[in-house]
Design a protein around this motif. Structure first.
Motif, short mmCIF file in Angstrom:
data_model
loop_
_atom_site.label_atom_id
_atom_site.label_comp_id
_atom_site.label_asym_id
_atom_site.label_seq_id
_atom_site.Cartn_x
_atom_site.Cartn_y
_atom_site.Cartn_z
N LEU A 31 0.83 -1.20 0.00
CA LEU A 31 0.00 0.00 0.00
C LEU A 31 0.86 1.25 0.00
CD1 LEU A 31 -2.55 -0.81 2.86
CD2 LEU A 31 -3.07 -0.75 0.43
N ALA A 32 0.29 2.34 -0.50
CA ALA A 32 0.95 3.63 -0.36
C ALA A 32 0.97 3.98 1.12
CB ALA A 32 0.20 4.69 -1.15
N LEU A 33 2.11 4.41 1.62
CA LEU A 33 2.27 4.72 3.04
C LEU A 33 2.97 6.06 3.17
CD1 LEU A 33 2.30 3.98 6.12
CD2 LEU A 33 4.54 2.92 5.67
N GLU A 34 2.40 6.89 4.03
CA GLU A 34 3.03 8.16 4.38
C GLU A 34 3.21 8.20 5.89
OE1 GLU A 34 1.80 12.84 4.57
OE2 GLU A 34 0.97 11.63 2.95
N ILE A 35 4.37 8.63 6.33
CA ILE A 35 4.62 8.81 7.76
C ILE A 35 4.82 10.29 8.00
CG2 ILE A 35 6.19 8.33 9.66
CD1 ILE A 35 6.72 5.60 8.38
N SER A 36 4.08 10.82 8.99
CA SER A 36 4.16 12.25 9.30
C SER A 36 4.41 12.45 10.79
CB SER A 36 2.84 12.94 8.95
OG SER A 36 2.49 12.75 7.61
N GLU A 37 5.20 13.45 11.09
CA GLU A 37 5.44 13.83 12.48
C GLU A 37 4.80 15.20 12.73
OE1 GLU A 37 9.73 11.69 13.29
OE2 GLU A 37 9.68 13.85 13.06
N VAL A 38 4.17 15.31 13.89
CA VAL A 38 3.62 16.59 14.35
C VAL A 38 4.52 17.07 15.48
CG1 VAL A 38 1.66 17.64 15.54
CG2 VAL A 38 1.25 16.02 13.71
N ARG A 39 4.83 18.33 15.48
CA ARG A 39 5.73 18.88 16.49
C ARG A 39 5.17 18.68 17.89
NH1 ARG A 39 6.20 23.85 18.87
NH2 ARG A 39 4.76 24.82 17.41
N GLU A 40 6.02 18.22 18.78
CA GLU A 40 5.68 18.00 20.18
C GLU A 40 5.66 19.35 20.91
OE1 GLU A 40 7.37 15.08 23.68
OE2 GLU A 40 8.70 15.70 22.08
N GLU A 41 4.69 19.55 21.76
CA GLU A 41 4.61 20.76 22.57
C GLU A 41 5.44 20.56 23.82
OE1 GLU A 41 3.37 24.64 23.22
OE2 GLU A 41 3.06 23.40 21.44
N LYS A 42 6.17 21.59 24.22
CA LYS A 42 7.02 21.48 25.41
C LYS A 42 6.80 22.67 26.33
CE LYS A 42 10.48 18.81 23.12
NZ LYS A 42 11.65 18.08 23.41
N GLY A 43 7.15 22.47 27.58
CA GLY A 43 7.22 23.57 28.53
C GLY A 43 5.89 24.08 29.07
N THR A 44 4.89 23.26 29.14
CA THR A 44 3.61 23.70 29.68
C THR A 44 2.94 22.53 30.39
OG1 THR A 44 1.55 24.86 29.13
CG2 THR A 44 2.35 23.28 27.51
N VAL A 45 1.75 22.71 30.86
CA VAL A 45 1.03 21.63 31.55
C VAL A 45 0.48 20.63 30.54
CG1 VAL A 45 0.46 23.05 33.57
CG2 VAL A 45 -1.10 22.96 31.63
N ALA A 46 0.20 19.42 31.03
CA ALA A 46 -0.22 18.32 30.15
C ALA A 46 -1.45 18.69 29.32
CB ALA A 46 -0.49 17.07 30.98
N GLU A 47 -2.43 19.32 29.92
CA GLU A 47 -3.66 19.67 29.20
C GLU A 47 -3.37 20.59 28.01
OE1 GLU A 47 -7.66 22.21 30.14
OE2 GLU A 47 -6.97 20.83 31.70
N GLN A 48 -2.51 21.57 28.22
CA GLN A 48 -2.14 22.50 27.13
C GLN A 48 -1.33 21.79 26.05
OE1 GLN A 48 -4.34 25.11 27.26
NE2 GLN A 48 -2.62 26.14 26.31
N MET A 49 -0.49 20.87 26.49
CA MET A 49 0.31 20.12 25.52
C MET A 49 -0.62 19.30 24.61
SD MET A 49 3.41 18.95 28.02
CE MET A 49 4.46 18.16 26.82
N ARG A 50 -1.57 18.59 25.22
CA ARG A 50 -2.52 17.79 24.43
C ARG A 50 -3.32 18.68 23.48
NH1 ARG A 50 -3.33 15.03 29.38
NH2 ARG A 50 -5.09 16.38 29.84
#
Length: 153
Positions: A31-50
């Motif tokens: 199958l055609a496959l694409e892998i993508s990364e989304v930038r991780e959030e840092k330096g804040t509380v878990a709720e804001q990171m999510r």
């Protein structure tokens, strides 16, 4: 059907990258496959990171994509059951199936609401880094099962 695997954050460990490379190459035979990364959030509380990671993740989805979240509380499949699921999606005309691996604190509610379904690879807990090659290996295994190949015993 196009397959896409999306995850939050860069892959840190060399052995994880090697596993990703190995199994993504194998999946691409089927199958055609694409892998993508989304930038991780840092330096804040878990709720804001999510929240921030979720916004980035949702922006990457194409219209009509079926989003499947990897989550410890998700549905569990046997390998043959997962193969059957992939086959049904393929045979019913799903254009793009997107598997998403969240960041260290999981997914925001908005991402959960956008999901077609959630699945778990195991009752055990794995790091979000380790899940990447594990998921690709299970996708490959499912595709070999669908093609009646001997990889799965």
């Amino acid at each position: 059907m196009k397959l896409r695997v999306l995850w939050v954050g860069k892959t840190q460990e060399e052995w994880v990258r090697r596993g990703i490379d190995e199994y993504s190459g194998r999946v691409r035979r089927y199958l055609a496959l694409e892998i993508s990364e989304v930038r991780e959030e840092k330096g804040t509380v878990a709720e804001q990171m999510r929240l921030k990671e979720g916004e980035r993740l949702l922006k990457t989805l194409s219209k009509g994509a079926r989003l499947i979240l990897l989550d410890e509380a998700g549905e569990q499949f046997t390998s043959t059951g997962f193969a059957a699921f992939l086959g049904r999606e393929r045979d019913h005309g799903t254009q793009e199936l997107v598997f998403a691996v969240g960041g260290a604190y999981g997914f925001d509610d908005a991402v959960r609401k956008a999901a077609y379904r959630t699945m778990s690879l195991s009752k055990m807990t794995f790091t979000h880094q380790m899940v990447r090659p594990f998921l690709l290996e299970q996708i490959y295994r499912g595709l070999t099962i669908l093609n009646n190949e001997s990889y799965h015993h």
